[in-house]
Design a protein around this motif. Structure first.
Motif, short mmCIF file in Angstrom:
data_model
loop_
_atom_site.label_atom_id
_atom_site.label_comp_id
_atom_site.label_asym_id
_atom_site.label_seq_id
_atom_site.Cartn_x
_atom_site.Cartn_y
_atom_site.Cartn_z
N THR A 1 0.85 -1.19 0.00
CA THR A 1 0.00 0.00 0.00
C THR A 1 0.89 1.24 0.00
N ILE A 2 0.58 2.20 -0.86
CA ILE A 2 1.37 3.43 -0.95
C ILE A 2 0.91 4.39 0.14
N LEU A 3 1.77 4.64 1.12
CA LEU A 3 1.43 5.53 2.22
C LEU A 3 1.69 6.99 1.86
N THR A 4 2.82 7.25 1.21
CA THR A 4 3.17 8.61 0.81
C THR A 4 3.81 8.58 -0.56
N GLY A 5 3.61 9.65 -1.33
CA GLY A 5 4.25 9.79 -2.62
C GLY A 5 3.59 8.98 -3.73
N ARG A 6 4.32 8.80 -4.79
CA ARG A 6 3.86 8.06 -5.97
C ARG A 6 4.96 7.07 -6.35
N LEU A 7 4.60 5.78 -6.42
CA LEU A 7 5.57 4.72 -6.70
C LEU A 7 5.53 4.37 -8.19
N THR A 8 6.68 4.56 -8.85
CA THR A 8 6.82 4.21 -10.26
C THR A 8 7.74 3.02 -10.40
N SER A 9 7.28 2.00 -11.12
CA SER A 9 8.08 0.79 -11.35
C SER A 9 8.19 0.52 -12.84
N GLU A 10 9.34 0.02 -13.26
CA GLU A 10 9.53 -0.47 -14.62
C GLU A 10 9.51 -1.99 -14.59
N ASN A 11 8.77 -2.58 -15.53
CA ASN A 11 8.55 -4.02 -15.54
C ASN A 11 9.34 -4.67 -16.67
#
Length: 218
Positions: free
Chosen positions: A74-84
């Motif tokens: 779960t994202i608590l703060t910010g924005r999580l960007t992932s490359e797959n």
């Protein structure tokens, strides 16, 4: 979550237990293990916090890997960007750029000592293709299966923190892909946080939670 952190900060014994199993991960995030039964068939609850600024060298690290376990985050703060990423299909059309990497089999540290060694056994050369990008906004939750290959893009401005529930271990190793390690076995070490270091990190996270942004600067 803010109340939970406040409880930990007021409990010296809890802080000590958590500090003894928490450290700066080689992939440039703070891994804070809140709950761990010690049973590989059990569950583990952790905070993962990416805290800029990062150096140019850190921003350029490849950090591509899969896992020993599936997990929910779960994202608590910010924005999580992932490359797959994925292995190219034989005789198939590539869905994205194909790059040659060195593949290593990662075995985790042994618990119970302040400095812990992680072992990376060189396996072979491997090709990966980038299959897309995933962006998870603050408040979102997602599930990732252990065999999925990805990397988290390091944030450049604001903290990104996730609450991760790890499932039972599904294998004893994970795979790491990069071009910077030598074509031999290698190792790195984890150094556990002190109580004072951990308390400072939890206070910073609690402040972020109490004054949330929209996650758009991450």
């Amino acid at each position: 979550m803010s109340d939970l952190l406040a409880g930990y900060l007021a409990d010296e014994e809890a802080l000590r237990r958590i500090a003894d199993r928490s450290y700066r991960h080689v992939n440039h995030f703070d891994k804070i293990v809140l709950v761990d039964s010690g049973d590989p068939r059990g569950y583990r609850l952790t905070l993962h916090a990416w805290c800029p600024p990062y150096s140019e060298q850190e921003l350029c690290d490849e950090l591509i890997h899969d896992h020993r376990f599936s997990f929910w985050s779960t994202i608590l703060t910010g924005r999580l960007t992932s490359e797959n990423f994925a292995r190219p299909e034989p005789d198939g059309a590539a869905r994205g750029p194909v790059t040659a990497f060195r593949q290593y089999r990662y075995s985790p540290e042994k618990a119970g000592v302040s400095t812990q060694a992680n072992f990376y056994r060189f396996v072979d050369e491997a090709e990966l293709e980038m299959t897309g990008e995933t962006v998870e906004e603050q408040g979102n939750a997602y599930h990732l299966e252990y065999h999925r290959i990805h990397r988290v893009v390091l944030p450049r401005e604001s903290m990104v923190c996730t609450l991760v529930l790890r499932g039972p271990r599904e294998r004893d190793f994970s795979n790491v892909y990069n071009t910077s390690y030598p074509s031999t076995d290698t190792q790195s070490a984890n150094v556990m946080f002190t109580v004072e270091e951990l308390a400072g990190k939890l206070r910073r996270l609690r402040q972020e939670l109490l004054t949330p942004g929209d996650g758009r600067t991450a």
